[in-house]
Design an enzyme around this catalytic site. Structure first.
Site, PDB file in Angstrom:
ATOM      1  N   CYS A 187      18.646  82.181  31.799  1.00  0.00           N
ATOM      2  CA  CYS A 187      19.584  82.172  30.669  1.00  0.00           C
ATOM      3  C   CYS A 187      19.975  80.721  30.400  1.00  0.00           C
ATOM      4  CB  CYS A 187      20.797  83.068  30.934  1.00  0.00           C
ATOM      5  SG  CYS A 187      21.824  82.565  32.326  1.00  0.00           S
ATOM      6  N   ASN A 198      22.951  79.786  33.691  1.00  0.00           N
ATOM      7  CA  ASN A 198      22.689  80.372  35.018  1.00  0.00           C
ATOM      8  C   ASN A 198      23.993  80.640  35.786  1.00  0.00           C
ATOM      9  OD1 ASN A 198      20.969  79.488  38.119  1.00  0.00           O
ATOM     10  ND2 ASN A 198      20.999  81.447  37.093  1.00  0.00           N
ATOM     11  N   ASP A 212      25.231  86.639  24.988  1.00  0.00           N
ATOM     12  CA  ASP A 212      25.940  85.719  25.868  1.00  0.00           C
ATOM     13  C   ASP A 212      27.389  86.196  26.030  1.00  0.00           C
ATOM     14  OD1 ASP A 212      27.147  83.626  27.085  1.00  0.00           O
ATOM     15  OD2 ASP A 212      26.442  82.097  25.675  1.00  0.00           O
ATOM     16  N   CYS A 265      26.116  83.441  34.187  1.00  0.00           N
ATOM     17  CA  CYS A 265      26.539  84.779  33.726  1.00  0.00           C
ATOM     18  C   CYS A 265      25.383  85.783  33.739  1.00  0.00           C
ATOM     19  CB  CYS A 265      27.135  84.706  32.321  1.00  0.00           C
ATOM     20  SG  CYS A 265      28.605  83.671  32.190  1.00  0.00           S
ATOM     21  N   ARG A 266      24.480  85.675  32.757  1.00  0.00           N
ATOM     22  CA  ARG A 266      23.451  86.717  32.586  1.00  0.00           C
ATOM     23  C   ARG A 266      22.373  86.691  33.653  1.00  0.00           C
ATOM     24  NH1 ARG A 266      22.269  84.972  26.547  1.00  0.00           N
ATOM     25  NH2 ARG A 266      22.788  83.009  27.576  1.00  0.00           N
ATOM     26  N   SER A 267      21.731  85.527  33.863  1.00  0.00           N
ATOM     27  CA  SER A 267      20.598  85.542  34.800  1.00  0.00           C
ATOM     28  C   SER A 267      21.016  85.767  36.256  1.00  0.00           C
ATOM     29  CB  SER A 267      19.702  84.309  34.636  1.00  0.00           C
ATOM     30  OG  SER A 267      20.388  83.107  34.844  1.00  0.00           O
TER      31      SER A 267
HETATM   32  P1  4NP Z   1      24.856  82.264  30.694  1.00  0.00           P
HETATM   33  O1  4NP Z   1      26.255  82.050  29.934  1.00  0.00           O
HETATM   34  O2  4NP Z   1      23.818  81.497  29.887  1.00  0.00           O
HETATM   35  O3  4NP Z   1      24.641  83.728  30.631  1.00  0.00           O
HETATM   36  O4  4NP Z   1      25.029  81.715  32.084  1.00  0.00           O
HETATM   37  C1  4NP Z   1      26.747  80.815  29.564  1.00  0.00           C
HETATM   38  C2  4NP Z   1      27.226  79.941  30.507  1.00  0.00           C
HETATM   39  C3  4NP Z   1      27.756  78.726  30.136  1.00  0.00           C
HETATM   40  C4  4NP Z   1      27.800  78.374  28.798  1.00  0.00           C
HETATM   41  C5  4NP Z   1      27.319  79.250  27.841  1.00  0.00           C
HETATM   42  C6  4NP Z   1      26.782  80.460  28.224  1.00  0.00           C
HETATM   43  N1  4NP Z   1      28.371  77.140  28.410  1.00  0.00           N
HETATM   44  O5  4NP Z   1      28.472  76.875  27.200  1.00  0.00           O
HETATM   45  O6  4NP Z   1      28.737  76.345  29.286  1.00  0.00           O
END
Ligand code: 4NP
Length: 149
Positions: free
Chosen positions: A7, A10, A120, A12-14
């Site tokens: 993702c 790294n 997201d 939240c989702r992955s």
């Molecule tokens: P992820 O979520 O891609 O599922 O880990 C996010 C984590 C951090 C950010 C955006 C989405 N950020 O903007 O820092």
């Protein structure tokens, strides 16, 4: 079979996808996750992701964020991307056609969800994280069915 979930951050989702996928396959499968940005490198998953996983009996609290590396394209057989932007970024890092072919959109495994993205949840709340968990659970069940058959 080695599987990498990817993702953006790294956190939240992955990490959730990694945690869920590990519950679906026996020992011997390498399941890992990475992000396309290094902003959160070394950090544990987002508290909300950890809590959502824990609610379903899965501990992802010890994972740490890391960016995807060139070596991942050799080490892993399948690289599943959580959304279209992530996929475009990952594909741009592939150096050969063989590497590019390892990359796909995670929810495409569900077939009737062409171009579907795992949203997201970073700016959302517990409901968004639970929705993500359910999407990932469905996809991981499908992947497990494919690789274990
Ligand atoms: P992820 O979520 O891609 O599922 O880990 C996010 C984590 C951090 C950010 C955006 C989405 N950020 O903007 O820092």
């Amino acid at each position: 079979m080695n599987i990498l979930m990817v993702c953006l951050g790294n956190i939240c989702r992955s990490p959730l996808a990694e945690g869920i996928m590990k519950t679906k396959v026996p020992d011997g499968f390498l399941i890992d996750s990475a992000g396309t940005i290094s902003m959160h490198e070394g950090k544990h998953p987002d508290k909300r992701a950890v809590e959502t996983a824990a609610k379903h009996g899965i501990d992802i609290s010890k994972q740490r964020s890391r960016p995807i590396t060139a070596g991942d394209f050799e080490k892993f057989d399948k690289i599943y991307c959580m959304d279209i932007d992530v996929m475009a970024d990952v594909v741009s890092k592939a150096r050969t056609e063989k590497q590019r072919q390892k990359v796909s959109l995670f929810l495409e495994v569900l077939g009737d969800h062409e171009n579907a993205e795992v949203p997201d949840p970073y700016w959302g709340g517990a409901d968004e994280f639970e929705n993500v968990f359910q999407l990932l659970e469905g996809g991981c069940n499908k992947i497990a069915g494919q690789i274990l058959s």
